[in-house]
Design a protein around this motif. Structure first.
Motif, mmCIF file in Angstrom:
data_model
loop_
_atom_site.group_PDB
_atom_site.id
_atom_site.type_symbol
_atom_site.label_atom_id
_atom_site.label_comp_id
_atom_site.label_asym_id
_atom_site.label_seq_id
_atom_site.Cartn_x
_atom_site.Cartn_y
_atom_site.Cartn_z
ATOM 1 N N LEU A 44 0.826 -1.211 0.000
ATOM 2 C CA LEU A 44 0.000 0.000 0.000
ATOM 3 C C LEU A 44 0.858 1.258 0.000
ATOM 4 C CD1 LEU A 44 -2.940 1.039 0.126
ATOM 5 C CD2 LEU A 44 -2.676 1.134 2.589
ATOM 6 N N ALA A 45 1.998 1.219 0.688
ATOM 7 C CA ALA A 45 2.876 2.401 0.737
ATOM 8 C C ALA A 45 3.363 2.776 -0.660
ATOM 9 C CB ALA A 45 4.060 2.147 1.662
ATOM 10 N N ALA A 46 3.703 1.791 -1.486
ATOM 11 C CA ALA A 46 4.149 2.089 -2.850
ATOM 12 C C ALA A 46 3.031 2.733 -3.657
ATOM 13 C CB ALA A 46 4.644 0.813 -3.540
ATOM 14 N N ARG A 47 1.800 2.275 -3.438
ATOM 15 C CA ARG A 47 0.661 2.886 -4.144
ATOM 16 C C ARG A 47 0.450 4.322 -3.682
ATOM 17 N NH1 ARG A 47 -3.208 -1.923 -3.419
ATOM 18 N NH2 ARG A 47 -4.259 -0.415 -2.097
ATOM 19 N N VAL A 48 0.594 4.549 -2.371
ATOM 20 C CA VAL A 48 0.448 5.907 -1.839
ATOM 21 C C VAL A 48 1.499 6.816 -2.448
ATOM 22 C CG1 VAL A 48 0.727 7.321 0.243
ATOM 23 C CG2 VAL A 48 -0.654 5.244 0.321
ATOM 24 N N LEU A 49 2.749 6.385 -2.401
ATOM 25 C CA LEU A 49 3.848 7.206 -2.927
ATOM 26 C C LEU A 49 3.695 7.417 -4.430
ATOM 27 C CD1 LEU A 49 6.679 5.642 -0.772
ATOM 28 C CD2 LEU A 49 5.746 7.959 -0.553
ATOM 29 N N GLY A 50 3.248 6.381 -5.144
ATOM 30 C CA GLY A 50 3.012 6.511 -6.578
ATOM 31 C C GLY A 50 1.914 7.523 -6.881
ATOM 32 N N SER A 51 0.874 7.521 -6.064
ATOM 33 C CA SER A 51 -0.214 8.486 -6.282
ATOM 34 C C SER A 51 0.247 9.915 -6.005
ATOM 35 C CB SER A 51 -1.420 8.144 -5.408
ATOM 36 O OG SER A 51 -1.163 8.448 -4.060
ATOM 37 N N LEU A 52 1.335 10.049 -5.254
ATOM 38 C CA LEU A 52 1.915 11.365 -4.981
ATOM 39 C C LEU A 52 3.065 11.679 -5.949
ATOM 40 C CD1 LEU A 52 1.922 11.102 -1.087
ATOM 41 C CD2 LEU A 52 0.371 12.475 -2.496
ATOM 42 N N ASP A 53 3.176 10.873 -7.013
ATOM 43 C CA ASP A 53 4.179 11.044 -8.076
ATOM 44 C C ASP A 53 5.610 10.956 -7.555
ATOM 45 O OD1 ASP A 53 2.240 11.330 -10.082
ATOM 46 O OD2 ASP A 53 2.010 13.460 -9.625
ATOM 47 N N ILE A 54 5.854 10.035 -6.642
ATOM 48 C CA ILE A 54 7.200 9.808 -6.115
ATOM 49 C C ILE A 54 7.682 8.468 -6.662
ATOM 50 C CG2 ILE A 54 8.547 9.420 -4.010
ATOM 51 C CD1 ILE A 54 6.533 11.309 -2.624
ATOM 52 N N THR A 55 8.871 8.484 -7.272
ATOM 53 C CA THR A 55 9.403 7.276 -7.891
ATOM 54 C C THR A 55 10.682 6.822 -7.203
ATOM 55 O OG1 THR A 55 10.785 8.468 -9.477
ATOM 56 C CG2 THR A 55 8.488 8.027 -10.139
ATOM 57 N N ARG A 135 -0.380 11.063 5.034
ATOM 58 C CA ARG A 135 -1.362 10.497 5.968
ATOM 59 C C ARG A 135 -2.748 10.455 5.331
ATOM 60 N NH1 ARG A 135 -2.151 9.030 10.869
ATOM 61 N NH2 ARG A 135 -0.057 9.491 11.580
ATOM 62 N N ASP A 136 -3.167 11.534 4.700
ATOM 63 C CA ASP A 136 -4.487 11.574 4.063
ATOM 64 C C ASP A 136 -4.609 10.514 2.976
ATOM 65 O OD1 ASP A 136 -5.199 13.634 5.728
ATOM 66 O OD2 ASP A 136 -5.079 15.196 4.192
ATOM 67 N N GLU A 137 -3.564 10.354 2.186
ATOM 68 C CA GLU A 137 -3.610 9.374 1.095
ATOM 69 C C GLU A 137 -3.635 7.947 1.643
ATOM 70 O OE1 GLU A 137 -4.078 8.280 -2.853
ATOM 71 O OE2 GLU A 137 -4.293 10.223 -1.878
ATOM 72 N N VAL A 138 -2.874 7.674 2.690
ATOM 73 C CA VAL A 138 -2.898 6.344 3.307
ATOM 74 C C VAL A 138 -4.304 6.048 3.820
ATOM 75 C CG1 VAL A 138 -2.121 4.976 5.294
ATOM 76 C CG2 VAL A 138 -0.448 6.195 3.919
ATOM 77 N N LEU A 139 -4.887 6.976 4.553
ATOM 78 C CA LEU A 139 -6.225 6.755 5.106
ATOM 79 C C LEU A 139 -7.266 6.604 3.997
ATOM 80 C CD1 LEU A 139 -6.159 9.189 8.161
ATOM 81 C CD2 LEU A 139 -5.890 6.700 8.146
ATOM 82 N N HIS A 140 -7.100 7.367 2.932
ATOM 83 C CA HIS A 140 -8.018 7.261 1.794
ATOM 84 C C HIS A 140 -7.935 5.866 1.172
ATOM 85 C CE1 HIS A 140 -10.269 8.292 -1.784
ATOM 86 N NE2 HIS A 140 -9.261 7.872 -2.515
ATOM 87 N N LEU A 141 -6.712 5.374 0.943
ATOM 88 C CA LEU A 141 -6.556 4.061 0.321
ATOM 89 C C LEU A 141 -6.929 2.918 1.260
ATOM 90 C CD1 LEU A 141 -3.344 4.483 -1.862
ATOM 91 C CD2 LEU A 141 -5.729 4.487 -2.572
ATOM 92 N N LEU A 142 -6.853 3.149 2.554
ATOM 93 C CA LEU A 142 -7.305 2.134 3.515
ATOM 94 C C LEU A 142 -8.833 2.065 3.560
ATOM 95 C CD1 LEU A 142 -4.894 2.540 6.562
ATOM 96 C CD2 LEU A 142 -5.153 0.522 5.102
#
Length: 185
Positions: A44-55, A135-142
């Protein structure tokens, strides 16, 4: 310590060690953990970081820019830095606060942003991401909503000053008394 870690979370730690070895670092810092989170693509962390355009490439370049490469190749087990140990403890606390009985990649990422110090959070800030966004993106994806900000109590202000309202009320009351005396004598 790692019995509650999911298989993916454990894999993040293995990947972090691989990155530390590749960069010839003799420690596993938060920056290596961040790289491990990105490399564990199913987490899930990789998806969060990817959604924030971090590679991975951007983060690795930032690690080299900030920390550099080591001089010698390190063999064997590489120790965690004290800050990395703290991040892993904060990951445990984040999992508990969310009511989870496991520690996943998302909790490790939340541990990094909760620590709010170290190379990993510096890299996230350099890449225009802050703790609140993560934090917001993690909670959203959870599947939960991000924690709302506490409501501010707004006091509605009248355009008329308080003293004028008081005087006006007194005058109206006195006029009412006078009118009552006139009518009922």
């Amino acid at each position: 310590m790692f019995e509650r870690f999911t298989e993916r979370a454990r894999q993040v730690l293995v990947l972090a060690q691989d990155d530390a070895l590749m960069l010839r670092h003799n420690y596993i810092g938060t920056e290596h953990i961040l790289l491990g989170l990105l490399r564990e693509e199913d987490g899930l962390a990789a998806r969060v970081l990817g959604s924030l355009d971090i590679t991975v490439e951007e983060v690795r370049a930032e690690v080299v820019r900030i920390v550099g490469r080591g001089e010698e190749v390190t063999a064997g087990q590489i120790p965690f830095t004290p800050r990395t140990k703290k991040v892993l403890d904060l990951a445990r606390r984040e999992a508990l606060s969310l009511g989870h009985n496991y520690i996943g990649t998302e909790h490790i990422l939340l541990g990094i942003v909760r620590e709010n110090n170290g190379v990993a959070i510096d890299i996230l800030r350099d890449l225009d991401t802050d703790a609140a966004k993560v934090r917001d993106e993690v909670l959203h994806l959870l599947g939960g909503m991000p924690r709302p900000a506490p409501p501010r109590r707004l006091r509605r202000r009248s355009p008329v000053p308080d003293w004028l309202t008081l005087v006006t009320g007194a005058v109206i009351f006195a006029a009412g008394l006078g009118l009552g005396w006139l009518i009922w004598g």
